[in-house]
Design a protein around this motif. Structure first.
Motif, mmCIF file in Angstrom:
data_model
loop_
_atom_site.group_PDB
_atom_site.id
_atom_site.type_symbol
_atom_site.label_atom_id
_atom_site.label_comp_id
_atom_site.label_asym_id
_atom_site.label_seq_id
_atom_site.Cartn_x
_atom_site.Cartn_y
_atom_site.Cartn_z
ATOM 1 N N LYS A 185 0.826 -1.208 0.000
ATOM 2 C CA LYS A 185 0.000 0.000 0.000
ATOM 3 C C LYS A 185 0.865 1.265 0.000
ATOM 4 O O LYS A 185 0.543 2.253 -0.674
ATOM 5 C CB LYS A 185 -0.930 0.003 1.215
ATOM 6 N N GLN A 186 1.961 1.216 0.763
ATOM 7 C CA GLN A 186 2.866 2.364 0.773
ATOM 8 C C GLN A 186 3.504 2.583 -0.588
ATOM 9 O O GLN A 186 3.628 3.713 -1.063
ATOM 10 C CB GLN A 186 3.948 2.159 1.848
ATOM 11 N N GLN A 187 3.903 1.473 -1.235
ATOM 12 C CA GLN A 187 4.474 1.586 -2.569
ATOM 13 C C GLN A 187 3.445 2.119 -3.567
ATOM 14 O O GLN A 187 3.783 2.902 -4.468
ATOM 15 C CB GLN A 187 4.992 0.213 -3.025
ATOM 16 N N SER A 188 2.204 1.735 -3.367
ATOM 17 C CA SER A 188 1.145 2.242 -4.234
ATOM 18 C C SER A 188 0.960 3.746 -4.037
ATOM 19 O O SER A 188 0.753 4.484 -5.002
ATOM 20 C CB SER A 188 -0.168 1.516 -3.933
ATOM 21 N N VAL A 190 3.318 5.811 -3.111
ATOM 22 C CA VAL A 190 4.461 6.453 -3.759
ATOM 23 C C VAL A 190 4.253 6.530 -5.262
ATOM 24 O O VAL A 190 4.504 7.560 -5.905
ATOM 25 C CB VAL A 190 5.760 5.694 -3.427
ATOM 26 N N ALA A 191 3.758 5.432 -5.841
ATOM 27 C CA ALA A 191 3.506 5.404 -7.285
ATOM 28 C C ALA A 191 2.425 6.415 -7.670
ATOM 29 O O ALA A 191 2.532 7.101 -8.688
ATOM 30 C CB ALA A 191 3.097 3.997 -7.715
ATOM 31 N N ALA A 192 1.381 6.527 -6.822
ATOM 32 C CA ALA A 192 0.309 7.481 -7.117
ATOM 33 C C ALA A 192 0.829 8.920 -7.027
ATOM 34 O O ALA A 192 0.477 9.769 -7.855
ATOM 35 C CB ALA A 192 -0.846 7.270 -6.143
ATOM 36 N N ALA A 193 1.676 9.184 -6.015
ATOM 37 C CA ALA A 193 2.235 10.536 -5.888
ATOM 38 C C ALA A 193 3.125 10.868 -7.074
ATOM 39 O O ALA A 193 3.087 11.993 -7.602
ATOM 40 C CB ALA A 193 3.020 10.647 -4.580
ATOM 41 N N ASN A 194 3.924 9.901 -7.498
ATOM 42 C CA ASN A 194 4.787 10.131 -8.664
ATOM 43 C C ASN A 194 3.953 10.368 -9.921
ATOM 44 O O ASN A 194 4.264 11.229 -10.749
ATOM 45 C CB ASN A 194 5.725 8.949 -8.854
ATOM 46 N N HIS A 195 2.864 9.607 -10.027
ATOM 47 C CA HIS A 195 1.965 9.777 -11.171
ATOM 48 C C HIS A 195 1.320 11.166 -11.152
ATOM 49 O O HIS A 195 1.215 11.836 -12.200
ATOM 50 C CB HIS A 195 0.892 8.698 -11.146
ATOM 51 N N GLU A 196 0.940 11.607 -9.955
ATOM 52 C CA GLU A 196 0.333 12.944 -9.846
ATOM 53 C C GLU A 196 1.344 14.023 -10.206
ATOM 54 O O GLU A 196 1.009 15.005 -10.876
ATOM 55 C CB GLU A 196 -0.178 13.147 -8.423
ATOM 56 N N ARG A 197 2.595 13.843 -9.759
ATOM 57 C CA ARG A 197 3.631 14.822 -10.078
ATOM 58 C C ARG A 197 3.847 14.919 -11.583
ATOM 59 O O ARG A 197 3.892 16.018 -12.158
ATOM 60 C CB ARG A 197 4.939 14.427 -9.384
ATOM 61 N N VAL A 198 3.962 13.772 -12.239
ATOM 62 C CA VAL A 198 4.186 13.775 -13.679
ATOM 63 C C VAL A 198 2.948 14.299 -14.408
ATOM 64 O O VAL A 198 3.055 14.997 -15.422
ATOM 65 C CB VAL A 198 4.572 12.367 -14.166
ATOM 66 N N SER A 199 1.767 13.981 -13.872
ATOM 67 C CA SER A 199 0.530 14.492 -14.480
ATOM 68 C C SER A 199 0.512 16.021 -14.429
ATOM 69 O O SER A 199 0.097 16.681 -15.390
ATOM 70 C CB SER A 199 -0.694 13.934 -13.754
ATOM 71 N N ASP A 200 0.967 16.572 -13.293
ATOM 72 C CA ASP A 200 1.034 18.030 -13.186
ATOM 73 C C ASP A 200 2.025 18.599 -14.202
ATOM 74 O O ASP A 200 1.771 19.656 -14.809
ATOM 75 C CB ASP A 200 1.446 18.429 -11.771
ATOM 76 N N LEU A 201 3.150 17.906 -14.368
ATOM 77 C CA LEU A 201 4.125 18.378 -15.355
ATOM 78 C C LEU A 201 3.546 18.337 -16.762
ATOM 79 O O LEU A 201 3.786 19.227 -17.572
ATOM 80 C CB LEU A 201 5.401 17.533 -15.276
ATOM 81 N N VAL A 202 2.782 17.286 -17.046
ATOM 82 C CA VAL A 202 2.128 17.197 -18.356
ATOM 83 C C VAL A 202 1.130 18.349 -18.513
ATOM 84 O O VAL A 202 1.027 18.953 -19.578
ATOM 85 C CB VAL A 202 1.423 15.835 -18.511
ATOM 86 N N ALA A 203 0.417 18.662 -17.419
ATOM 87 C CA ALA A 203 -0.535 19.771 -17.489
ATOM 88 C C ALA A 203 0.184 21.092 -17.720
ATOM 89 O O ALA A 203 -0.358 22.004 -18.359
ATOM 90 C CB ALA A 203 -1.353 19.842 -16.196
ATOM 91 N N TYR A 204 1.444 21.191 -17.214
ATOM 92 C CA TYR A 204 2.203 22.427 -17.396
ATOM 93 C C TYR A 204 2.652 22.633 -18.834
ATOM 94 O O TYR A 204 3.157 23.712 -19.179
ATOM 95 C CB TYR A 204 3.425 22.440 -16.478
ATOM 96 N N THR A 205 2.496 21.613 -19.675
ATOM 97 C CA THR A 205 2.810 21.834 -21.093
ATOM 98 C C THR A 205 1.801 22.793 -21.728
ATOM 99 O O THR A 205 2.059 23.326 -22.808
ATOM 100 C CB THR A 205 2.816 20.502 -21.863
ATOM 101 N N LYS A 206 0.666 22.986 -21.036
ATOM 102 C CA LYS A 206 -0.283 24.018 -21.444
ATOM 103 C C LYS A 206 -0.011 25.245 -20.581
ATOM 104 O O LYS A 206 -0.291 25.250 -19.381
ATOM 105 C CB LYS A 206 -1.729 23.552 -21.269
#
Length: 416
Positions: A185-188, A190-206
């Motif tokens: 669950k902890q690893q999940s 971490v993976a979700a937080a990393n996914h959110e971080r990258v998702s924000d970076l993708v959103a910053y392309t706009k």
């Protein structure tokens, strides 16, 4: 004889009438001469009025905010949708960046999230299996223990110890499975937080507008490489410069001697000759600090500019109301006789004779002065040539009208 007597009487009456006419004529001439000797004096009546002290200053409009819009991530400009002079809204997309490696990283985080969810499911099943195994082994050990207690010697001690060992081992496996589930669950997370971080970076392309405003400069074109604005080791190039122009700041240099009258909410009349408009604003902020170089204090007025008819950089002439006295006794300044720190006026009393009164003055305009003490409403004061009159002298009042409103408009020099 009789005729002679009548003639004498007629002559006497004629002479008496002649003397009477001569006396009346002399008296009228004496009255006229006396009236001609009484000097006339221009007077005005002490009344109530309004005196205002204003300060005229020249100022310059500035945008409420100016922002250089940077990209949060590095990449090539795929599309740019705005140019100089375009009006934009908060949240509007200004440009889109192309970052291929970021797309791949995003897909990797999606896979990591899915894998972590599978690990959680596997760990949950392992916990269930370990708990079921422990339940069976624990039940066997309890039955053997109860049988050995009921019939001592029936169950060998070795067999009882083996059952107990298996029970404890299965309990430990349950704890291990639960720990593995918690780790999954902890690893999940971490993976979700990393996914959110990258998702924000993708959103910053706009690249979006942080506020409502006008594009006042454009730095990049399609295909240009833009560095991330968060990098401290590179000189990142903004994409555009955005000015919030629907609300403008009018900055005024208030001279040092007028600083005491400045307060929030003070009314300001603003004249903008470039657009032939007069606006009414209020003081909203000031620095509370007098510049050593100019001996002025920066004071700001916010001016609404929803239609963008005003442009930053335009000059305006502002009139600040420093002091205002309403419904106060007023006297013309030309009626005041100054003698050092003492002020006085010449008053014409009810017998039309001249009196001297000491007065205490308050706010002074260009024509009128506030009277704090020494005069009452309705008093008649001489408004000119006071040196010609003597105290106690009788005069003929010649009334002159007095204004009821007066403004002392002071011109500011901007501290130059």
């Amino acid at each position: 004889m009789r005729k002679h007597t009548v003639s004498i009487l007629a002559a006497g009456l004629s002479l008496s009438a002649a003397f009477s006419l001569t006396a009346c004529s002399s008296k009228a001439k004496s009255t006229e001469a006396k009236a001609a000797e009484i000097p006339s004096a221009s007077v005005t009546t002490v009344t109530r009025g309004t005196i205002t002290h204003t300060l005229n200053l020249a100022g310059q409009f500035q945008p409420y905010q100016v922002v250089d819009v940077h990209a949060k991530v590095s990449g090539y400009i795929k599309h740019i949708y705005v140019d100089i002079g375009d009006k934009v809204r908060q949240g509007q997309v200004l440009a889109i960046l192309e970052v291929p490696e970021l797309d791949a990283q995003y897909q990797g985080t999606v896979a990591e999230v899915a894998h972590s969810q599978d690990e959680i499911t596997r760990a949950q099943h392992e916990v269930s299996r370990a708990e079921a195994e422990h339940a069976a082994l624990h039940a066997d050990y309890q039955r053997l223990k109860q049988a050995a207690a009921a019939q001592p010697g029936l169950i060998a001690q070795q067999e009882l110890d083996d059952a107990q060992s298996k029970d404890l081992a299965s309990e430990a496996r349950v704890d291990a499975a639960k720990a593995a589930l918690a780790a999954a669950k902890q690893q999940s997370a971490v993976a979700a937080a990393n996914h959110e971080r990258v998702s924000d970076l993708v959103a910053y392309t706009k690249v979006t507008a942080p506020l409502n405003g006008v594009i006042i400069w454009r730095y990049a074109d399609t295909g240009a490489l833009i560095q991330a604005g968060t990098s401290s080791d590179v000189q990142s190039l903004p994409i555009v410069k955005l000015s919030q122009s629907d609300l403008l700041r009018l900055r005024l240099p208030v001279p040092e001697d007028a600083v005491q009258f400045i307060h929030e909410g003070a009314l300001v009349n603003v004249r903008v000759d470039a657009v032939n408009r007069t606006l009414v604003g209020k003081v909203v902020r000031f620095t509370r600090n007098v510049s050593l170089a100019t001996r002025t204090m920066e004071t700001e007025i916010d001016v609404e500019n929803k239609d963008l008819s005003l442009s930053p950089g335009m000059y305006a002439n502002a009139t600040l109301e420093l002091e205002r006295r309403e419904n106060v006794l007023t006297v013309p300044l030309q009626a005041v006789i100054k003698n050092g720190n003492q002020n006085s006026v010449l008053v014409v009393n009810r017998q039309n004779r001249v009196e001297s009164r000491n007065v205490q003055l308050g706010l002074q305009g260009s024509l009128l002065a506030e009277v704090k003490s020494g005069l009452s409403e309705g008093d008649r004061v001489i408004t000119g040539g006071q040196s010609k009159y003597q105290i106690g002298e009788e005069v003929q009042p010649q009334f002159q009208p007095e204004p009821t409103m007066d403004t002392n408009a002071e011109q500011g020099d901007g501290g130059q």
